[in-house]
Design a protein around this motif. Structure first.
Motif, PDB file in Angstrom:
ATOM      1  N   ALA A 177      -5.373 -19.470  26.555  1.00 11.63           N
ATOM      2  CA  ALA A 177      -4.699 -20.290  27.568  1.00 11.63           C
ATOM      3  C   ALA A 177      -5.717 -20.917  28.516  1.00 11.63           C
ATOM      4  CB  ALA A 177      -3.697 -19.442  28.345  1.00 11.63           C
ATOM      5  N   CYS A 178      -6.714 -20.139  28.917  1.00  9.66           N
ATOM      6  CA  CYS A 178      -7.788 -20.680  29.763  1.00  9.66           C
ATOM      7  C   CYS A 178      -8.522 -21.807  29.047  1.00  9.66           C
ATOM      8  CB  CYS A 178      -8.781 -19.568  30.134  1.00  9.66           C
ATOM      9  SG  CYS A 178      -8.144 -18.305  31.244  1.00  9.66           S
ATOM     10  N   ALA A 179      -8.798 -21.601  27.760  1.00  8.58           N
ATOM     11  CA  ALA A 179      -9.504 -22.613  26.981  1.00  8.58           C
ATOM     12  C   ALA A 179      -8.671 -23.885  26.842  1.00  8.58           C
ATOM     13  CB  ALA A 179      -9.853 -22.050  25.597  1.00  8.58           C
ATOM     14  N   ALA A 180      -7.379 -23.721  26.631  1.00 12.47           N
ATOM     15  CA  ALA A 180      -6.503 -24.893  26.477  1.00 12.47           C
ATOM     16  C   ALA A 180      -6.480 -25.729  27.750  1.00 12.47           C
ATOM     17  CB  ALA A 180      -5.089 -24.435  26.115  1.00 12.47           C
ATOM     18  N   ILE A 181      -6.395 -25.068  28.906  1.00  9.56           N
ATOM     19  CA  ILE A 181      -6.384 -25.811  30.170  1.00  9.56           C
ATOM     20  C   ILE A 181      -7.746 -26.446  30.423  1.00  9.56           C
ATOM     21  CG2 ILE A 181      -6.123 -25.599  32.670  1.00  9.56           C
ATOM     22  CD1 ILE A 181      -4.073 -23.404  32.177  1.00  9.56           C
ATOM     23  N   ALA A 182      -8.823 -25.728  30.099  1.00  8.42           N
ATOM     24  CA  ALA A 182     -10.170 -26.293  30.264  1.00  8.42           C
ATOM     25  C   ALA A 182     -10.336 -27.539  29.399  1.00  8.42           C
ATOM     26  CB  ALA A 182     -11.222 -25.247  29.904  1.00  8.42           C
ATOM     27  N   TYR A 183      -9.806 -27.501  28.182  1.00 13.03           N
ATOM     28  CA  TYR A 183      -9.886 -28.665  27.290  1.00 13.03           C
ATOM     29  C   TYR A 183      -9.078 -29.824  27.844  1.00 13.03           C
ATOM     30  CZ  TYR A 183      -9.611 -31.435  23.016  1.00 13.03           C
ATOM     31  OH  TYR A 183      -9.686 -32.452  22.099  1.00 13.03           O
ATOM     32  N   TRP A 184      -7.883 -29.523  28.358  1.00 13.21           N
ATOM     33  CA  TRP A 184      -6.978 -30.544  28.903  1.00 13.21           C
ATOM     34  C   TRP A 184      -7.580 -31.186  30.151  1.00 13.21           C
ATOM     35  CZ3 TRP A 184      -1.497 -29.274  31.243  1.00 13.21           C
ATOM     36  CH2 TRP A 184      -0.767 -30.469  31.391  1.00 13.21           C
ATOM     37  N   LYS A 185      -8.255 -30.398  30.971  1.00 13.40           N
ATOM     38  CA  LYS A 185      -8.752 -30.899  32.250  1.00 13.40           C
ATOM     39  C   LYS A 185     -10.220 -31.329  32.194  1.00 13.40           C
ATOM     40  CE  LYS A 185      -7.267 -29.037  36.039  1.00 13.40           C
ATOM     41  NZ  LYS A 185      -6.936 -28.140  37.166  1.00 13.40           N
ATOM     42  N   ALA A 186     -10.806 -31.350  31.018  1.00 10.47           N
ATOM     43  CA  ALA A 186     -12.230 -31.705  30.895  1.00 10.47           C
ATOM     44  C   ALA A 186     -12.501 -33.066  31.530  1.00 10.47           C
ATOM     45  CB  ALA A 186     -12.645 -31.708  29.437  1.00 10.47           C
ATOM     46  N   ALA A 187     -13.532 -33.119  32.373  1.00 12.03           N
ATOM     47  CA  ALA A 187     -13.830 -34.336  33.135  1.00 12.03           C
ATOM     48  C   ALA A 187     -14.796 -35.269  32.413  1.00 12.03           C
ATOM     49  CB  ALA A 187     -14.404 -33.956  34.504  1.00 12.03           C
ATOM     50  N   PHE A 188     -15.483 -34.777  31.379  1.00 13.47           N
ATOM     51  CA  PHE A 188     -16.422 -35.586  30.609  1.00 13.47           C
ATOM     52  C   PHE A 188     -16.552 -34.967  29.222  1.00 13.47           C
ATOM     53  CE2 PHE A 188     -18.624 -32.667  33.461  1.00 13.47           C
ATOM     54  CZ  PHE A 188     -19.398 -31.897  32.594  1.00 13.47           C
ATOM     55  N   PRO A 189     -17.093 -35.693  28.239  1.00  9.09           N
ATOM     56  CA  PRO A 189     -17.071 -35.218  26.846  1.00  9.09           C
ATOM     57  C   PRO A 189     -17.660 -33.831  26.623  1.00  9.09           C
ATOM     58  CG  PRO A 189     -17.665 -37.525  26.911  1.00  9.09           C
ATOM     59  CD  PRO A 189     -17.605 -37.086  28.344  1.00  9.09           C
ATOM     60  N   LEU A 190     -18.715 -33.475  27.335  1.00  6.40           N
ATOM     61  CA  LEU A 190     -19.351 -32.172  27.123  1.00  6.40           C
ATOM     62  C   LEU A 190     -18.803 -31.076  28.032  1.00  6.40           C
ATOM     63  CD1 LEU A 190     -23.145 -33.068  26.652  1.00  6.40           C
ATOM     64  CD2 LEU A 190     -21.520 -32.311  24.911  1.00  6.40           C
ATOM     65  N   HIS A 191     -17.786 -31.397  28.815  1.00  2.44           N
ATOM     66  CA  HIS A 191     -17.295 -30.426  29.795  1.00  2.44           C
ATOM     67  C   HIS A 191     -16.718 -29.177  29.122  1.00  2.44           C
ATOM     68  CE1 HIS A 191     -15.108 -29.864  33.922  1.00  2.44           C
ATOM     69  NE2 HIS A 191     -15.946 -28.893  33.649  1.00  2.44           N
ATOM     70  N   PHE A 192     -15.856 -29.382  28.147  1.00  2.10           N
ATOM     71  CA  PHE A 192     -15.260 -28.219  27.493  1.00  2.10           C
ATOM     72  C   PHE A 192     -16.293 -27.368  26.763  1.00  2.10           C
ATOM     73  CE2 PHE A 192     -13.310 -26.209  23.743  1.00  2.10           C
ATOM     74  CZ  PHE A 192     -12.483 -25.309  24.391  1.00  2.10           C
ATOM     75  N   PRO A 193     -17.219 -27.956  25.978  1.00  2.87           N
ATOM     76  CA  PRO A 193     -18.263 -27.114  25.368  1.00  2.87           C
ATOM     77  C   PRO A 193     -19.090 -26.342  26.396  1.00  2.87           C
ATOM     78  CG  PRO A 193     -18.221 -29.263  24.311  1.00  2.87           C
ATOM     79  CD  PRO A 193     -17.301 -29.351  25.493  1.00  2.87           C
ATOM     80  N   LEU A 194     -19.338 -26.945  27.547  1.00  2.00           N
ATOM     81  CA  LEU A 194     -20.074 -26.235  28.589  1.00  2.00           C
ATOM     82  C   LEU A 194     -19.281 -25.040  29.110  1.00  2.00           C
ATOM     83  CD1 LEU A 194     -21.671 -29.131  30.694  1.00  2.00           C
ATOM     84  CD2 LEU A 194     -22.896 -27.341  29.451  1.00  2.00           C
ATOM     85  N   VAL A 195     -17.987 -25.241  29.350  1.00  2.17           N
ATOM     86  CA  VAL A 195     -17.147 -24.140  29.819  1.00  2.17           C
ATOM     87  C   VAL A 195     -17.117 -23.016  28.789  1.00  2.17           C
ATOM     88  CG1 VAL A 195     -14.761 -23.462  30.339  1.00  2.17           C
ATOM     89  CG2 VAL A 195     -15.713 -25.535  31.356  1.00  2.17           C
ATOM     90  N   ALA A 196     -16.961 -23.383  27.515  1.00  2.00           N
ATOM     91  CA  ALA A 196     -16.954 -22.369  26.452  1.00  2.00           C
ATOM     92  C   ALA A 196     -18.295 -21.632  26.391  1.00  2.00           C
ATOM     93  CB  ALA A 196     -16.645 -23.029  25.107  1.00  2.00           C
ATOM     94  N   GLY A 197     -19.376 -22.386  26.551  1.00  2.00           N
ATOM     95  CA  GLY A 197     -20.701 -21.769  26.548  1.00  2.00           C
ATOM     96  C   GLY A 197     -20.897 -20.832  27.731  1.00  2.00           C
ATOM     97  N   PHE A 198     -20.430 -21.246  28.902  1.00  2.00           N
ATOM     98  CA  PHE A 198     -20.533 -20.383  30.083  1.00  2.00           C
ATOM     99  C   PHE A 198     -19.752 -19.083  29.879  1.00  2.00           C
ATOM    100  CE2 PHE A 198     -21.042 -24.326  33.014  1.00  2.00           C
ATOM    101  CZ  PHE A 198     -22.389 -24.403  32.693  1.00  2.00           C
ATOM    102  N   ALA A 199     -18.558 -19.195  29.280  1.00  2.00           N
ATOM    103  CA  ALA A 199     -17.739 -17.999  29.039  1.00  2.00           C
ATOM    104  C   ALA A 199     -18.474 -17.034  28.118  1.00  2.00           C
ATOM    105  CB  ALA A 199     -16.393 -18.399  28.453  1.00  2.00           C
ATOM    106  N   LEU A 200     -19.095 -17.569  27.079  1.00  2.00           N
ATOM    107  CA  LEU A 200     -19.844 -16.723  26.148  1.00  2.00           C
ATOM    108  C   LEU A 200     -21.032 -16.072  26.847  1.00  2.00           C
ATOM    109  CD1 LEU A 200     -20.418 -15.631  23.317  1.00  2.00           C
ATOM    110  CD2 LEU A 200     -21.646 -17.771  22.825  1.00  2.00           C
ATOM    111  N   ILE A 201     -21.759 -16.853  27.635  1.00  2.00           N
ATOM    112  CA  ILE A 201     -22.910 -16.315  28.366  1.00  2.00           C
ATOM    113  C   ILE A 201     -22.466 -15.218  29.329  1.00  2.00           C
ATOM    114  CG2 ILE A 201     -24.626 -16.881  30.136  1.00  2.00           C
ATOM    115  CD1 ILE A 201     -24.878 -19.639  28.740  1.00  2.00           C
ATOM    116  N   LEU A 202     -21.347 -15.442  30.032  1.00  5.31           N
ATOM    117  CA  LEU A 202     -20.852 -14.431  30.958  1.00  5.31           C
ATOM    118  C   LEU A 202     -20.493 -13.146  30.218  1.00  5.31           C
ATOM    119  CD1 LEU A 202     -20.016 -13.678  33.832  1.00  5.31           C
ATOM    120  CD2 LEU A 202     -17.770 -14.687  33.373  1.00  5.31           C
ATOM    121  N   HIS A 203     -19.863 -13.285  29.060  1.00  8.16           N
ATOM    122  CA  HIS A 203     -19.528 -12.097  28.255  1.00  8.16           C
ATOM    123  C   HIS A 203     -20.794 -11.359  27.823  1.00  8.16           C
ATOM    124  CE1 HIS A 203     -17.847  -9.480  25.233  1.00  8.16           C
ATOM    125  NE2 HIS A 203     -18.590 -10.048  24.307  1.00  8.16           N
TER     126      HIS A 203
END
Length: 345
Positions: free
Chosen positions: A234-260
């Motif tokens: 659900a977090c990923a879906a909203i991040a994808y929907w609200k992405a402000a630029f083309p690389l925004h969602f991959p960055l969010v996904a990458g940050f989540a992985l790094i945090l884990h």
């Protein structure tokens, strides 16, 4: 999964804060120059166009840390005093320093009236349409409102047995609000009411806070469940929907992985002394760097035309100033406030 003891301080999180703060700083001193300022300061030697997404990492870290802090807190008062001592004294000091410097060596368009300056004391100036002393302070409002919402939910017992349903409802509300404000009529009562509710319930960034929260919840339960997966999706879906630029969602996904990986001990290099140092000064560095740094970048134009030199000196000066504030104000004020108020906890 490999896990760590969530009752201990996770130094890797501090290092990630330092990295996020430096990313935002580099963005403001390079790509942010052309994006946010109508006057010419200097020609940056390179572009760091997506460094502003470092704030997204800050929000994820906050989701993890605030959940963990509430789990540890002896009482609501203990939590509130801890957050107050962590946030406000340093913020007031950095805001005052920024106000003083920009008032004397200012930036066009960044003048702040006495009324607006006073409202900045609350950390919520935009609620009364007051101008922020420094534009970088915008994220503090969302952090503070998230802390308040978390404390209320924690006191209601929401995170004892129903963490996942509560998060899913919070995320559903965020998706509904985004849909209404994106596609609804600005003249409708629903639109106006949604805007007001969104402003005080952390709906704008709950998908980022939620990533940190669900990662912490998996740590404290020592297991990953279907519910955790649903929240993360659900977090990923909203991040994808609200992405402000083309690389925004991959960055969010990458940050989540790094945090884990960081919170499960898989990134030991984050314990290197330079990163630990940046983490230790990350809060004052974030607060102090933008307007003062831009004033210095501008002033250095009278000394040298070398863009690398101007950028390097400015970054070094901001790191030094942040360290001085951390050592001279942040740490002593935290100890003083907690010692004075500990009888209430």
């Amino acid at each position: 999964m490999k896990s760590i003891n969530p009752t201990l301080r996770i130094s890797e999180l501090d290092a990630l804060r330092g990295i996020a703060a430096m990313a935002v700083l580099l963005f403001h001193f390079t790509s942010g120059i052309a994006k946010n300022w109508t006057f010419h300061l200097y020609d940056p030697p390179f572009q760091f166009a997506h460094g502003g997404a470092g704030v997204d990492l800050f929000f994820m870290i906050s989701g993890f840390v605030i959940f963990m802090t509430l789990d540890r807190a002896r009482s609501a008062t203990h939590f509130a005093i801890g957050r107050f001592s962590r946030l406000y004294p340093t913020f007031w000091a950095c805001a005052a320093i920024t106000l003083l410097i920009t008032a004397n060596w200012g930036l066009p368009g960044m003048e702040v009236t006495p009324r607006d300056a006073l409202w900045n004391i609350t950390m919520l100036p935009r609620f009364v349409r007051a101008q922020m002393i420094d534009g970088a302070y915008w994220s503090l409002e969302f952090e503070l409102l998230f802390y308040i919402a978390m404390l209320i939910l924690h006191q209601l017992g929401a995170f004892k047995k129903v963490t996942i349903p509560v998060l899913l409802l919070w995320l559903a509300a965020a998706a509904a609000a985004h849909g209404i404000l994106t596609h609804g009529s600005a003249d409708s009562t629903l639109y106006r009411l949604t805007g007001k509710i969104k402003a005080v319930t952390s709906l704008d960034y709950i998908h980022l806070f939620g990533i940190g929260m669900i990662l912490y919840d998996s740590h404290r339960r020592r297991a990953w469940s279907v519910g955790h997966t649903l929240v993360l999706l659900a977090c990923a879906a909203i991040a994808y929907w609200k992405a402000a630029f083309p690389l925004h969602f991959p960055l969010v996904a990458g940050f989540a992985l790094i945090l884990h990986l960081a919170t499960t001990g898989w990134l030991p290099f984050l314990n290197m002394k330079p990163l630990v140092f940046l983490g230790a000064i990350s809060y004052p560095l974030y607060l102090i760097h933008q307007n003062i740094g831009l004033v210095l970048l501008n002033a250095l134009g009278a000394v040298t035309t070398n863009a690398w030199m101007r950028l390097g000196v400015t970054i070094g000066a901001m790191v030094l100033l942040a360290w001085l504030i951390s050592v001279g104000i942040e740490r002593p004020s935290m100890r003083w406030v907690r010692n004075k108020l500990k009888r209430f906890t």
